[in-house]
Design a protein around this motif. Structure first.
Motif, PDB file in Angstrom:
ATOM      1  N   LEU A 227      41.573 -68.053 -61.855  1.00 52.01           N
ATOM      2  CA  LEU A 227      42.165 -68.330 -63.170  1.00 52.01           C
ATOM      3  C   LEU A 227      43.262 -69.203 -62.761  1.00 52.01           C
ATOM      4  O   LEU A 227      43.585 -69.824 -63.918  1.00 52.01           O
TER       5      LEU A 227
ATOM      6  N   HIS B  30      42.075 -77.634 -67.899  1.00 46.45           N
ATOM      7  CA  HIS B  30      43.096 -77.361 -67.113  1.00 46.45           C
ATOM      8  C   HIS B  30      44.137 -78.580 -67.132  1.00 46.45           C
ATOM      9  O   HIS B  30      45.119 -78.567 -67.185  1.00 46.45           O
TER      10      HIS B  30
ATOM     11  N   THR C  58      40.438 -68.034 -72.410  1.00 45.56           N
ATOM     12  CA  THR C  58      40.604 -67.672 -70.947  1.00 45.56           C
ATOM     13  C   THR C  58      41.445 -68.422 -70.599  1.00 45.56           C
ATOM     14  O   THR C  58      42.362 -68.233 -69.620  1.00 45.56           O
ATOM     15  N   ALA C  59      41.149 -69.800 -70.475  1.00 47.96           N
ATOM     16  CA  ALA C  59      42.114 -70.728 -69.893  1.00 47.96           C
ATOM     17  C   ALA C  59      43.710 -70.883 -70.273  1.00 47.96           C
ATOM     18  O   ALA C  59      44.482 -70.705 -69.392  1.00 47.96           O
TER      19      ALA C  59
ATOM     20  N   THR D 228      36.066 -69.958 -67.424  1.00 49.57           N
ATOM     21  CA  THR D 228      36.783 -71.340 -67.096  1.00 49.57           C
ATOM     22  C   THR D 228      36.122 -72.459 -66.528  1.00 49.57           C
ATOM     23  O   THR D 228      36.538 -73.305 -66.329  1.00 49.57           O
TER      24      THR D 228
ATOM     25  N   PRO E 173      42.895 -73.294 -60.828  1.00 47.28           N
ATOM     26  CA  PRO E 173      41.505 -73.788 -61.205  1.00 47.28           C
ATOM     27  C   PRO E 173      40.851 -75.114 -60.402  1.00 47.28           C
ATOM     28  O   PRO E 173      39.654 -75.180 -59.816  1.00 47.28           O
TER      29      PRO E 173
ATOM     30  N   ALA F 180      39.304 -72.104 -76.117  1.00 44.50           N
ATOM     31  CA  ALA F 180      39.358 -71.549 -74.574  1.00 44.50           C
ATOM     32  C   ALA F 180      40.399 -70.486 -74.244  1.00 44.50           C
ATOM     33  O   ALA F 180      41.316 -70.781 -73.455  1.00 44.50           O
TER      34      ALA F 180
END
Length: 1218
Positions: free
Chosen positions: A286, A1104, A1138-1139, A362, A289, A1136
């Protein structure tokens, strides 16, 4: 009463032998401080007296008194002097080292309260940190301190690090924090080690980089080798996880040295080490990345192996899914009965599941590999015997489905790089193309079998059943109709759930009904028709439930069912649904949501089962069409039925009367929907509208024929136009005497523009077609009305458009109109400038559809006005000349082109005239004259000013679209022209062509579009800005042409988001200096392009890297750039989660700064405050969106900021509303 008197009274209370008096004394003191921060100001002796008494009560024997003393200290610390603060800190430090366990605990709580309550601004915080931190660090270095005190001390330091990082970053702190905390990693107590790990990881971002390097060499790397002591390995793996969470930039460069050791640790027999290793890999996936990418294959394999770890289950792993899915639950029952309090293997399986969820959430580019290697493993664990693990597995699969829904089209990474087996399927020597959707479709049978067996089990808890239906919902949203083969089992399971008592499982029943609604909507009737009769009794029973959520969802389910079965020819259940719906509507006590859903079902019944409900007594309409309470649902139902069902006049008349009564109500809420409803009802009459109805309707519409509400005005005029079309004879008298005079005023209002003004034009078209004589009166009345109007309320272009519309629809008046207005353009005329402007505009409007070649003098008069003094006349002349040319291109166009070529003074106006030509000509007309225009446009725009260039570019773009195969190559040739003006013209022209949406044009453009867009790297700033604007337009209108080229475009685009100091210059404005950023417009356009790409090319973005540039924009000096970045954060929180949830602490400082607002100085003006307010509101919207994806405890800085904003007196109300 003096403050001293009050304080003495409180101290006496606190000294009372009665515990209630002591408690109340503290409580009163607390209230006094909150009401007046200056309660102790100016009386040092009283301050000492109160403080010593409160500290004494910290040692009180009564718990409630001690806790209240701690709360009071939290408030006192904000207002006492520095010597007293030192006294409090020293005293509490002494207490925390006491041998009395209870006193130690209360001292630790007091210190935590003080550090949490200290105000972050002001001197008090700095002094408190300066006094408290060394004492805490000294306490940690003392070997005699008990473990409980160490844990509390470390926790207090953690609070200080989070709240006051600037104060604790001081390199001169003594003793040095990290040298004190590091030895605690070897403490015999596990709890101390874990707390030390967290505090150490929080300190690392504030420390010198060299310290982490030393820590890595001396402690981390040596203890990650397989031969290292197990206890030390556990500690170091947990430390790596903590460092990854708090300081990813430090550990990211050394992952090559760290990750292999952790992956080996995951395969060891020690369960705690395995769990810690999986959690560390989760954090690294996480938070690092980019750097973790080379290890993803091994990480996925470690997660997939660990998720199966269940040493206490003796079943054959290969047959596990079969056993779990077996219809006979006897074996499952035995398994569920098995219980072992010492079994902690589930923690490993749960951590492995979370690790796989992190990879899935991700890494959209790995979806194919994940479906091959991870999806089957997750499905095999759908029946895990530990409920928490089972729910985690289902949640992880939901993430996989959501990622598939968003990213199913993204190109996938090579399978061999990340797959566990490393084999690709081949068919006859050819690679078989596999997409996430095809792989998912292939796995649906095993997924459904495993999941449905869990939903069927009698031992499955309601919460788990609810999660199961939610997962099935997600599956159907990705693959509609994929459960056709399992329809009977799906309906059987749903029937069982709906048979449960609604009082104990209301949420479960709602989830089940929601799923059934989606199931019916996404499957064809033959799929479920055989099983439908079995579940209908339960569905009908749900309609009668007292719980409003269940009843509402049951109605929605029937809505889906009726829409799918349309047309419904029979069935007792239809009568039952109808009867129950009517009873709900008749009952005035019915819940509002239930009522709305019942109204919707009535509409569905009329549309889908028309023949059945037409035989009823229609009581439902009497109950629905009420004039009090909420009516928006009924309005929508009436609109749908009027459009889709052939209803009789009695129903139409009744509904129109009801609609007109609602229009009388004050306020505008729901009025737009009412007009839409009225439109649908009137169209249902066809040509057989009752003769007295138009006059009645017009009398109700008269109050809306005003500019007070432009939207409602447009709706009202549309209704009048419709009446004039379907019943001209009955409508015209009411219009002429009732509203026409008001429309004349509206016609010249500058407030009416765009779509609402189209309604005005449609009205005049319908009016003159309804009565052949009225046109001769309309034109002079429009002119009289605009002449009487004040200059600020007169739009001559609007009036000209209305006159043009009248002349076009009733061409018998065109000649008289031309003659009337042409007299103002004669050289001998003494007309006012406003009359000249209006005459020119009218000539332009009429000239589009009438050939003016017999009246050459009018065209010549327009050209002569190019030299007029007033700008309004010059602009109107260009408009007239261009539009007259449209009426006869071969006669008039050469004159305009000649002026462009030979008269620089009139070139800009001639180009504007030419723009009118290319805008209003048909494609065929323009194709015939394209060659005449092309060369002059290019030759006369290259060395001109930007405004001239822009007009020429718009014309070139329009001309290029006539024959793209001929003209695009000519534009393409000029890309590398030495003149920046020529390149600017080219890129502007190509941007205008993006409006063309034909496939043939896209094929021509697709081969050269990247050459045009390569100008985003041009040396000239203007060309770069225009190229960025073209890229933004291409991303919005033609994303399919640029998606595959984004890897080449994005690095250059990201470069343009950076502030360039060489483009910032200082301008002297009187006594003030002002900085001007020439690169701002280009930078702003670059960020706008990023936002567009987020909407149209999400699957091609490395989120990212993208997020890193959004974070930079949050700190940009331009408020406009910040607002765009706030919009991107809002969208990213949905696309997104989670990112973005991993970067919340990084985002927080910039958001905090934006929320502070403008710094008020003597030069601050009202506009500065308004701009700052808008920025704050934009920031708040982003904060609320991000708070929804924040995971508890994962982002302490962000969580604290959100809580402070939520409690803020200025923003709390708006925060709750958002």
């Amino acid at each position: 009463m003096t403050k001293a008197y009050v304080m003495n009274g409180l101290v006496e209370k606190m000294q009372s032998p009665d515990q209630d008096f002591r408690y109340m004394g503290l409580n009163d003191l607390l209230l006094e401080i909150k009401q007046d921060q200056n309660s102790l100001m100016g009386d040092e002796s009283m301050e000492n007296k109160v403080l010593k008494q409160v500290l004494t009560l910290v040692e009180d024997k009564i718990s409630e008194v001690k806790n209240q003393a701690v709360k009071t200290l939290g408030q006192l610390i904000k207002i006492i002097r520095e010597p007293q603060m030192v006294l409090v800190v020293d005293k509490l430090i002494d207490y925390s080292s006491s041998k009395d366990e209870e006193l130690r605990d209360i001292a630790g709580l007091a210190l935590k309260t003080i550090t949490a309550e200290l105000p972050q601004e002001g001197k008090i915080a700095a002094k408190a940190c300066e006094k408290l931190t060394p004492k805490l660090l000294t306490q940690l270095s003392s070997p005699s301190i008990p473990p409980e005190t160490l844990i509390e001390t470390l926790a207090i330091l953690s609070i200080l690090i989070v709240r006051f990082p600037a104060y604790l970053a001081d390199p001169n702190l003594a003793p040095a924090p990290l040298t004190v905390i590091t030895p605690l990693l070897s403490h015999p107590r596990t709890a101390v080690r874990k707390r030390a790990i967290t505090t150490l990881a929080q300190f690392l971002p504030l420390s010198q980089p060299q310290y982490f390097t030393d820590l890595l060499k001396t402690l981390i790397i040596p203890n990650l080798v397989p031969a290292a002591d197990i206890d030390k390995q556990r500690t170091i793996v947990q430390l790596v996880a903590a460092v990854a969470r708090h300081s990813p930039h430090q550990i990211a460069p050394v992952l090559n040295e760290v990750v292999p050791g952790i992956i080996k640790a995951v395969s060891k027999e020690d369960e705690e080490l395995r769990e810690s290793g999986l959690q560390a890999l989760d954090a690294l996936v996480l938070r690092c990345p980019t750097e973790i990418t080379p290890f993803l294959g091994n990480i996925i394999q470690a997660g997939a192996n660990s998720i199966k770890y269940d040493p206490n289950y003796a079943g054959n792993e290969d047959d596990e899914d079969e056993e779990m899915a077996d219809e006979d639950d006897d074996d499952d029952a035995e398994l569920d009965d098995y219980s072992d309090d010492e079994d902690t293997s589930y923690k490993i399986r749960r951590s492995a599941t979370k690790l796989l969820a992190a990879v899935i959430g991700t890494r959209p580019e790995l979806l194919v590999a994940l479906y091959k290697d991870v999806s089957p493993v997750l499905i095999s664990r759908f029946g895990d015997r530990e409920e928490t693990v089972r729910l985690e597995v289902w949640a992880t699969y939901s993430i996989l489905l959501n990622q598939t829904k968003v990213y199913a089209g993204v190109p996938q990474a090579k399978d061999a790089e990340y797959s566990i087996g490393g084999k690709r399927k081949r068919a006859e020597g050819m690679d078989v193309e596999e997409t996430p959707l095809t792989l998912l479709h292939r796995q649906v049978p095993s997924l459904a079998k495993s999941l449905l067996s869990q939903l069927r089990s009698s031992k499955t808890s309601p919460a788990t059943l609810q999660a199961g239906f939610s997962l099935l919902n997600s599956l159907l949203s990705v693959l509609p109709g994929c459960l056709s083969s399992q329809a009977s089992q799906v309906i059987s399971n749903a029937k069982t759930v709906l048979s449960h008592s609604s009082t104990s499982a209301a949420n479960l029943q709602v989830s089940c009904l929601t799923f059934l609604g989606v199931f019916f909507a996404t499957h064809s009737p033959p799929v479920f028709s055989a099983s439908l009769d079995s579940i209908l009794p339960q569905l009908l029973k749900s309609l009668t439930e007292r719980h409003p959520k269940i009843t509402s969802e049951a109605y929605r389910t029937f809505s889906s069912l009726l829409a799918t079965l349309k047309p419904v020819k029979g069935g007792d259940w239809v009568d039952r649904v109808y009867t129950e719906s009517v009873s709900r509507l008749v009952n005035h006590d019915t819940d509002a949501e239930v009522r709305a859903c019942a109204e919707t079902v009535i509409g569905d019944l009329w549309i889908s089962a028309t023949d059945l409900v037409k035989t009823k007594d229609r009581k439902e309409w009497d109950a629905m069409c009420r004039t009090s309470g909420r009516t928006e649902g009924a309005i929508g139902v009436v609109t749908r039925v009027a459009r889709d069902v052939d209803m009789d006049h009695a129903w139409l008349n009744g509904c129109i009367d009801w609609t007109l009564n609602l229009l009388k109500r004050s306020g505008r809420s729901g009025k737009n929907d009412l007009f839409v409803c009225l439109d649908a009802l009137l169209r249902s009459y066809g040509q057989s509208i009752p003769a007295d109805l138009p006059e009645n309707i017009i009398s109700h519409l008269t109050p809306y024929i005003t500019t007070a509400d432009i939207s409602l005005l447009a709706h009202a005029l549309n209704i009048v136009s419709l009446l004039l079309q379907i019943s001209p004879t009955a409508t015209f008298p009411g219009v002429e005497h009732g509203i026409l005079k008001d429309v004349y005023v509206i016609a010249h209002s500058p407030l009416v523009a765009g779509v609402p003004f189209e309604s005005v034009l449609d009205f005049f078209a319908a009016l003159v077609q309804a009565d052949m004589q009225i046109a001769t009166h309309v034109v002079p009345n429009l002119v009289i009305s605009v002449d009487k109007a004040p200059k600020a309320e007169a739009s001559y272009s609007n009036v000209a458009r209305c006159i043009g519309q009248v002349a076009k629809c009733q061409q018998t008046v065109a000649a008289g109109t031309i003659a009337e207005f042409a007299k103002h353009l004669k050289p001998s005329s003494k007309a006012k400038s406003t009359q000249v402007v209006l005459s020119l505009l009218v000539m332009g409007e009429v000239g589009r559809f009438i050939d003016f070649s017999p009246q050459q003098d009018i065209f010549n008069a327009a050209i002569d006005r190019f030299g007029a003094e007033q700008e309004e006349i010059r602009t109107a002349a260009a408009f007239a000349a261009g539009n007259i040319a449209v009426g006869n291109l071969h006669h008039f166009l050469p004159v305009i082109v000649k002026i462009i070529e030979h008269d620089p003074a009139k070139r800009l106006l001639s180009l504007h005239a030419l723009k009118e030509v290319v805008t209003h000509c048909s494609h065929g007309q323009l194709e015939n004259v394209a060659d005449v225009l092309w060369a002059p446009l290019f030759q006369n725009s290259e060395d001109s000013e930007e405004i001239t260039r822009n007009v020429a570019a718009a014309c070139l773009g329009k001309v290029a679209m006539t024959v793209p195969s001929r003209y695009l190559p000519q534009l393409h040739e000029r890309i590398k022209d030495e003149s920046p003006a020529a390149r600017a013209t080219v890129i502007s022209a190509i941007r205008y062509t993006f409006a063309e949406s034909t496939r043939a044009y896209d094929e021509v453009l697709g081969s050269v579009i990247m050459d045009f867009l390569s100008l985003i790297a041009d040396n000239d700033l203007t060309v770069r800005r225009l190229a960025l604007s073209a890229l933004n337009s291409a991303a919005r209108t033609k994303p399919h042409l640029i998606r595959d080229h984004l890897p080449a475009i994005l690095p250059v685009l990201y470069t343009e988001t950076v502030i360039k100091p060489e483009l910032i210059r200082t301008v002297q404005m009187g006594p003030w200096t002002h900085k001007v950023d020439d690169g701002l417009e280009a930078r702003k356009t670059a960020y706008e392009t990023l936002y567009t790409l987020l909407e149209t090319c999400l699957t091609k973005l490395d989120l990212h890297e993208f997020l890193g540039h959004v974070l930079s924009g949050l700190s940009d000096e331009s408020d406009e750039v910040k607002v765009i970045c706030h919009m991107m954060l809002f969208r990213l929180s949905q696309l997104a989660p989670t990112a973005i949830s991993q970067r919340l602490d990084d985002i927080t400082p910039a958001l905090e700064k934006s929320m502070k607002g403008a710094t008020v100085t003597k030069d601050t003006v009202k506009q500065d405050l308004e701009r700052a307010g808008e920025l704050q509101r934009s920031t708040l919207r982003a904060i609320v969106a991000l708070s929804r994806v924040s995971q508890p405890g994962a982002s302490p800085k962000f969580d604290a900021f959100v809580e402070a904003t939520r409690r803020s007196s200025e923003w709390s109300h708006e925060f709750k509303e958002l």
